[in-house]
Design an enzyme around this catalytic site. Structure first.
Site, PDB file in Angstrom:
ATOM      1  N   GLU A 126       2.857  -9.759  17.617  1.00 45.41           N
ATOM      2  CA  GLU A 126       2.200  -9.611  16.298  1.00 45.41           C
ATOM      3  C   GLU A 126       0.737  -9.224  16.479  1.00 45.41           C
ATOM      4  OE1 GLU A 126       3.943  -9.451  13.558  1.00 45.41           O
ATOM      5  OE2 GLU A 126       5.678  -9.878  14.804  1.00 45.41           O
ATOM      6  N   TRP A 133       0.636  -5.657  16.846  1.00 43.62           N
ATOM      7  CA  TRP A 133       0.720  -4.882  15.593  1.00 43.62           C
ATOM      8  C   TRP A 133      -0.681  -4.671  15.030  1.00 43.62           C
ATOM      9  CZ3 TRP A 133       3.822  -1.720  13.177  1.00 43.62           C
ATOM     10  CH2 TRP A 133       5.203  -1.800  13.375  1.00 43.62           C
ATOM     11  N   TRP A 141       4.182   9.517  -8.446  1.00 46.22           N
ATOM     12  CA  TRP A 141       4.101   8.094  -8.791  1.00 46.22           C
ATOM     13  C   TRP A 141       4.095   7.925 -10.303  1.00 46.22           C
ATOM     14  CZ3 TRP A 141       5.080   5.420  -4.650  1.00 46.22           C
ATOM     15  CH2 TRP A 141       4.644   5.867  -3.404  1.00 46.22           C
ATOM     16  N   ASN A 197       3.514 -13.186   5.390  1.00 42.49           N
ATOM     17  CA  ASN A 197       3.842 -11.786   5.689  1.00 42.49           C
ATOM     18  C   ASN A 197       5.086 -11.260   4.978  1.00 42.49           C
ATOM     19  OD1 ASN A 197       3.516  -9.271   7.233  1.00 42.49           O
ATOM     20  ND2 ASN A 197       5.418  -9.935   8.208  1.00 42.49           N
ATOM     21  N   TRP A 211       1.131   3.195  -3.952  1.00 47.12           N
ATOM     22  CA  TRP A 211       0.833   2.082  -3.047  1.00 47.12           C
ATOM     23  C   TRP A 211      -0.673   1.852  -2.884  1.00 47.12           C
ATOM     24  CZ3 TRP A 211      -2.027   3.280   1.304  1.00 47.12           C
ATOM     25  CH2 TRP A 211      -2.084   4.645   1.664  1.00 47.12           C
ATOM     26  N   TRP A 241       0.582  -1.379   4.148  1.00 49.32           N
ATOM     27  CA  TRP A 241       1.007  -0.773   2.880  1.00 49.32           C
ATOM     28  C   TRP A 241       1.727   0.549   3.149  1.00 49.32           C
ATOM     29  CZ3 TRP A 241       1.684  -2.062  -2.083  1.00 49.32           C
ATOM     30  CH2 TRP A 241       1.164  -3.294  -2.502  1.00 49.32           C
TER      31      TRP A 241
END
Ligand SMILES: Cc1cc2nc3c(=O)[nH]c(=O)nc-3n(C[C@H](O)[C@H](O)[C@H](O)COP(=O)(O)OP(=O)(O)OC[C@H]3O[C@@H](n4cnc5c(N)ncnc54)[C@H](O)[C@@H]3O)c2cc1C
Length: 435
Positions: free
Chosen positions: A266, A269, A297, A332, A350, A373
């Site tokens: 993690e 990441w 959108w 998360n 987004w 995102w």
């Protein structure tokens, strides 16, 4: 006191493993640390929750520095204002990696050097600096797994110890950050204790229970994760410190190696997102995959507001959004579900969700927030494919089976504003057309 060496603190509010601070203390007799509430318009303005954290973090670091004889000054404007006041011989800082930040820093470095001031930057808060890791062909990584495979083989720099006392203790200056903290953020005091010592305590506490992490991390009611993200975002602990502490634990206690491995993945990441931030166009606004730049959108202020307020009628999503508003944090998996509902079922851009998180998260991070995102929306490098659309009710059944999390944050059922099945089909059609 006029300084001959300035340390410019940014997202590195710690005295241990702070390369710029250690180098400055080695170099100079009169070291002053400066925190600048920067007004350069090119930089992304901090969100409100992050300002709250910052405000409360400057007090403990001012005290830690004062105890070692270094005064922390806070100014508004630019580091060059502090340079004009002190006339130092040298200014040191740790690197930051967003394109606009690098542009600002490069200009400042050039200006300082032109005027005969020594300007040096040091490794920032990543495991490996983003320009120091590349694929075999020399290109940036676009996929996480090969990035992780390369990173895990690297010797991650060992953290530096706290520097020795520099002089007689000085009185800490009041931490006036020139930032106003909004009234709604005051309640965060109930949940959080910013600062380097608190970060160390949290890491130690987490390592004690790390064996529950690999499975427990997906269950929002279990509190199985480290909650180190706001400390990492403000640099009260470095990723290197967390990495090495976890590795040392696995060596001492091999039974905990599984938990440690997941935690390191993690942390990787986080580095992967920093790598993207460094190498791509502004990831907060530009989809990493070009084909997603023309998605149609929907515009619906009322749906966006219902999502922001936790009033969508989708229980786990509402619970997450209310937790975020109340605590400045969200677990998360719930972040993924709330983001997916906005970008897919509601088909709202987004970037509007990213901005809301940016404003509300105490761990708002210029790499991990847009990076994640983009992952959820399907437009990032190595993102979830556009056709993977979470069903939040199924996910809640799986990861909040007893309903504890929903009961805690959103106990009142509401009428859903969106039908999960038809909105899923709409999203598939629109995103397919774009991809
Ligand atoms: C839509 C969305 C937005 C997000 N925004 C942010 C953000 O602004 N800042 C932020 O730090 N994280 C963000 N994340 C990633 C992740 O949700 C948080 O890092 C994590 O929940 C923080 O809790 P923890 O410290 O207990 O994590 P742990 O599970 O204990 O993980 C340890 C550390 O690893 C890193 N990490 C874990 N998961 C991720 C991930 N998916 N991406 C990058 N790093 C990760 C974090 O630094 C974290 O502190 C976001 C995720 C999503 C889906």
């Amino acid at each position: 006191m006029a300084a001959n060496t300035l340390v410019w603190l940014r997202n590195d509010l710690r005295v241990r493993d702070n390369p710029a601070l250690s180098a400055a203390l080695k170099r100079g007799e009169r070291v002053v640390a400066v925190y600048v509430a920067e007004t350069d318009k090119r930089l992304r303005a901090r969100g409100a929750a992050s300002r709250w954290w910052l405000h409360h973090s400057l007090t403990p670091i001012a005290a830690d520095l004062a105890a070692m004889g270094v005064r922390l000054e806070t100014v508004s404007g630019s580091i060059l204002d502090a340079v004009a006041e002190h006339g130092p011989q040298a200014v040191y800082w740790n690197r930051r990696y967003a394109p606009a930040e690098r542009e600002v820093d490069a200009q400042i470095k050039a200006t300082l050097r032109e005027t005969g001031v020594e300007a040096e930057s040091f490794a920032g808060n990543a495991l490996v600096e983003p320009f120091d890791i590349a694929t075999k062909t020399g290109t940036p990584y676009a996929v996480y797994t090969p990035f992780w495979n390369a990173l895990r083989e690297r010797d991650i720099a060992a953290p530096l110890q706290a520097p020795h006392r520099h002089g007689e203790p000085v009185a800490p200056a009041p931490a006036d950050t020139a930032y106003r903290t909004p009234a709604w953020a005051r309640k965060f005091e109930q949940y959080w204790k910013p600062g380097e010592a608190a970060a160390r305590d949290r890491l130690a506490d987490f390592l004690d229970r790390i064996e529950a992490y690999p499975e427990g991390r997906d269950y929002p009611a279990r509190d199985a994760t480290s909650t180190l993200s706001p400390y990492l975002a403000h640099g009260e602990i470095s990723a290197r410190q967390a990495w090495h502490a976890a590795r040392a634990l696995a060596e001492r206690e091999p039974g905990r190696a599984g938990g440690v491995q997941k935690f390191l993945m993690e942390l990787a990441w986080r580095d992967f997102n920093i790598h993207q931030l460094y190498h791509r166009e502004d990831i907060a606004t530009v989809p990493m995959q070009a084909k997603f730049r023309h998605v149609k959108w929907r515009r619906s202020d009322s749906d966006l507001q219902a999502w922001q307020r936790g009033e969508t009628g989708i229980a786990i999503v509402d619970a997450g959004m209310k937790e975020l508003w109340e605590t400045g944090f969200m677990q998360n998996r719930v972040r993924m579900l709330t983001a997916s509902l906005l970008a897919k079922n509601l088909l709202i851009d987004w970037r509007l969700g990213e901005q809301w998180f940016w404003d509300c998260l105490v761990d708002a991070d210029s790499a991990s927030n847009p990076g994640n995102w983009q992952w959820v929306a399907g437009c990032g490098n190595d993102a979830a494919p556009y056709f993977r659309i979470f069903n939040p009710d199924t996910q809640a059944g799986k990861f909040d089976p007893g309903g504890d999390y929903v009961r805690r944050w959103a106990p009142e059922p509401r009428e859903p504003i969106v039908d999960l099945k038809t909105s899923r089909e709409r999203a598939l059609a629109v995103l397919k057309a774009a991809s």
